[in-house]
Design an enzyme around this catalytic site. Structure first.
Site, PDB file in Angstrom:
ATOM      1  N   GLU A  60       0.809  -1.227   0.000  1.00 28.29           N
ATOM      2  CA  GLU A  60       0.000   0.000   0.000  1.00 28.29           C
ATOM      3  C   GLU A  60       0.847   1.283   0.000  1.00 28.29           C
ATOM      4  O   GLU A  60       0.504   2.269   0.648  1.00 28.29           O
ATOM      5  CB  GLU A  60      -1.045   0.018   1.138  1.00 28.29           C
ATOM      6  CG  GLU A  60      -2.104  -1.053   0.959  1.00 28.29           C
ATOM      7  CD  GLU A  60      -3.435  -0.784   1.667  1.00 28.29           C
ATOM      8  OE1 GLU A  60      -3.743   0.370   1.994  1.00 28.29           O
ATOM      9  OE2 GLU A  60      -4.169  -1.768   1.872  1.00 28.29           O
ATOM     10  N   TYR A  94      -6.801   3.761  -8.950  1.00 28.19           N
ATOM     11  CA  TYR A  94      -6.203   3.489  -7.641  1.00 28.19           C
ATOM     12  C   TYR A  94      -5.010   2.552  -7.835  1.00 28.19           C
ATOM     13  O   TYR A  94      -5.161   1.422  -8.310  1.00 28.19           O
ATOM     14  CB  TYR A  94      -7.216   2.858  -6.679  1.00 28.19           C
ATOM     15  CG  TYR A  94      -6.543   2.459  -5.375  1.00 28.19           C
ATOM     16  CD1 TYR A  94      -6.211   3.419  -4.422  1.00 28.19           C
ATOM     17  CD2 TYR A  94      -6.174   1.139  -5.144  1.00 28.19           C
ATOM     18  CE1 TYR A  94      -5.546   3.067  -3.252  1.00 28.19           C
ATOM     19  CE2 TYR A  94      -5.507   0.778  -3.969  1.00 28.19           C
ATOM     20  CZ  TYR A  94      -5.201   1.746  -3.040  1.00 28.19           C
ATOM     21  OH  TYR A  94      -4.531   1.402  -1.890  1.00 28.19           O
ATOM     22  N   GLU A  96      -1.006   1.072  -6.360  1.00 28.27           N
ATOM     23  CA  GLU A  96      -0.054   0.903  -5.251  1.00 28.27           C
ATOM     24  C   GLU A  96       1.271   0.391  -5.786  1.00 28.27           C
ATOM     25  O   GLU A  96       1.298  -0.349  -6.758  1.00 28.27           O
ATOM     26  CB  GLU A  96      -0.560  -0.165  -4.271  1.00 28.27           C
ATOM     27  CG  GLU A  96      -1.806   0.167  -3.537  1.00 28.27           C
ATOM     28  CD  GLU A  96      -2.273  -1.002  -2.671  1.00 28.27           C
ATOM     29  OE1 GLU A  96      -1.523  -1.978  -2.479  1.00 28.27           O
ATOM     30  OE2 GLU A  96      -3.412  -0.920  -2.200  1.00 28.27           O
ATOM     31  N   HIS A 147       0.274  -8.285  -2.487  1.00 30.95           N
ATOM     32  CA  HIS A 147      -0.906  -7.679  -1.866  1.00 30.95           C
ATOM     33  C   HIS A 147      -2.113  -8.100  -2.700  1.00 30.95           C
ATOM     34  O   HIS A 147      -2.436  -7.481  -3.716  1.00 30.95           O
ATOM     35  CB  HIS A 147      -0.806  -6.150  -1.795  1.00 30.95           C
ATOM     36  CG  HIS A 147      -1.976  -5.541  -1.088  1.00 30.95           C
ATOM     37  ND1 HIS A 147      -2.345  -4.233  -1.227  1.00 30.95           N
ATOM     38  CD2 HIS A 147      -2.880  -6.098  -0.239  1.00 30.95           C
ATOM     39  CE1 HIS A 147      -3.423  -3.998  -0.482  1.00 30.95           C
ATOM     40  NE2 HIS A 147      -3.771  -5.115   0.116  1.00 30.95           N
ATOM     41  N   ASP A 181       0.210  -9.224   2.393  1.00 30.37           N
ATOM     42  CA  ASP A 181      -1.217  -9.235   2.716  1.00 30.37           C
ATOM     43  C   ASP A 181      -1.946 -10.063   1.664  1.00 30.37           C
ATOM     44  O   ASP A 181      -2.204  -9.583   0.569  1.00 30.37           O
ATOM     45  CB  ASP A 181      -1.727  -7.784   2.752  1.00 30.37           C
ATOM     46  CG  ASP A 181      -3.198  -7.703   3.099  1.00 30.37           C
ATOM     47  OD1 ASP A 181      -3.793  -8.745   3.428  1.00 30.37           O
ATOM     48  OD2 ASP A 181      -3.745  -6.585   3.033  1.00 30.37           O
ATOM     49  N   ASP A 226      -2.297 -11.540   6.786  1.00 32.69           N
ATOM     50  CA  ASP A 226      -0.897 -11.443   6.367  1.00 32.69           C
ATOM     51  C   ASP A 226      -0.189 -12.765   6.645  1.00 32.69           C
ATOM     52  O   ASP A 226      -0.340 -13.334   7.724  1.00 32.69           O
ATOM     53  CB  ASP A 226      -0.228 -10.294   7.099  1.00 32.69           C
ATOM     54  CG  ASP A 226      -0.960  -8.981   6.843  1.00 32.69           C
ATOM     55  OD1 ASP A 226      -0.539  -8.241   5.953  1.00 32.69           O
ATOM     56  OD2 ASP A 226      -1.994  -8.734   7.518  1.00 32.69           O
ATOM     57  N   HIS A 265      -3.201  -2.898   9.769  1.00 28.87           N
ATOM     58  CA  HIS A 265      -2.528  -4.200   9.871  1.00 28.87           C
ATOM     59  C   HIS A 265      -1.357  -4.106  10.836  1.00 28.87           C
ATOM     60  O   HIS A 265      -0.728  -3.050  10.949  1.00 28.87           O
ATOM     61  CB  HIS A 265      -1.932  -4.624   8.523  1.00 28.87           C
ATOM     62  CG  HIS A 265      -2.944  -5.036   7.505  1.00 28.87           C
ATOM     63  ND1 HIS A 265      -3.121  -6.328   7.106  1.00 28.87           N
ATOM     64  CD2 HIS A 265      -3.837  -4.301   6.802  1.00 28.87           C
ATOM     65  CE1 HIS A 265      -4.076  -6.383   6.194  1.00 28.87           C
ATOM     66  NE2 HIS A 265      -4.529  -5.167   5.994  1.00 28.87           N
TER      67      HIS A 265
END
Ligand SMILES: *[C@@H]1O[C@H](CO)[C@@H](O)[C@H](O)[C@H]1NC(C)=O
Length: 273
Positions: A60, A94, A96, A147, A181, A226, A265
């Protein structure tokens, strides 16, 4: 110095060398952006957490300004650390990055690769970094940061087998820690689907974080999102009892609000020998 005290010290040095370990972490730092690093104490708290690890995969990361500010802060407080980072990933606006920060005096980066994802299986493609070290018995291994997309966990976990096979060929090692994650619990993945997954049924992959673990910082959730997966020679190199979830709220004596301002997290960690 007598022969006896000299012998003591020689033995100490030998045992010290053979007991050397590397601590590996994976941390989803919720929506880490240019904006978020400006929040009171955020950089200080995150740097304090990251300094626990010799190599850490970070999910992230929303812009490179944020991760460079974090890198500067860990290097101000400790280090030296270096960074390898993927390009921005995501099918929508969006996006990351996956970042991997590592102690450059303990490990050498040999190469890094993002899975090219020919069938577009992943929202965010796994990003792997290959390391060499003389710190531990295991001298050659790779860390693959992941992720997974919450609404597509089962399919993305199946596709991780292909991503792993690809990365082993490109990087030339089969010794991997696949970390991050996975969103592989609670409402995103049933127990049945967990056990049916290709990653679970293929015995090259060992899941290291227990399904009963809680890697969420909220007091209202209890999910093992995770995970670490070990492959190849990483499996026998994992220090027994070293795999754990780091609760920074209690570990750093933070209030619940301060802890939630860092992330939703907790990081997971493990040691290699
Ligand atoms: C948490 O973050 C918010 C938003 O930046 C800030 O207003 C608040 O003071 C922070 N709380 C603590 C306890 O640090």
């Amino acid at each position: 110095m007598t022969t006896k005290t000299l012998l003591c010290c020689v033995l100490y040095v030998i045992s010290h060398v053979t007991e050397a370990t590397l601590t590996i972490g994976a941390f989803n730092i919720q929506r880490m952006s240019r904006n978020k690093i400006g929040h009171v104490d955020f950089l200080k708290h995150v740097a304090e957490i990251l300094l626990r690890y010799d190599i850490v995969s970070i999910e992230e990361v929303m812009d490179t300004t944020a991760i460079h500010a974090v890198l500067d802060e860990v290097n101000r407080l400790g280090g030296p650390y270096s960074l390898t980072i993927s390009e921005a990933m995501g099918r929508t606006s969006y996006k990351e990055h996956l970042a991997i920060i590592y102690r450059s005096d303990k490990v050498t980066l040999r190469g890094a690769v993002r899975y090219p994802d020919p069938d577009d299986d992943f929202e965010r493609e796994p990003y792997s970094a290959h390391f060499h070290t003389t710190q531990t018995h295991l001298t050659d291994f790779a860390l693959m940061g992941v992720h997974l997309k919450p609404s597509d966990v089962f399919a993305e976990m199946n596709a991780l087998v292909d991503a792993y096979n690809y990365a082993t060929k490109v990087l030339g090692t089969q010794n991997f820690i696949i970390a991050g994650d996975y969103n592989a619990d609670c409402r995103y993945l049933s127990n049945t689907k967990y056990h049916l997954n290709n990653l679970y049924t293929d015995d090259r992959f060992d899941f290291l974080v227990d399904k009963a673990a809680d890697t969420t910082a909220s007091h209202n959730t209890d999910c093992a999102y995770d995970r670490f997966i070990a492959t190849g020679l990483v499996k026998p190199a994992v220090v027994s009892g070293s795999v754990l979830v780091y609760n920074f709220e209690t570990g750093m004596h933070l209030s619940y609000e301060e802890a939630r301002n860092i992330s939703d997290h907790y990081p997971i960690q493990m040691q290699l020998q």
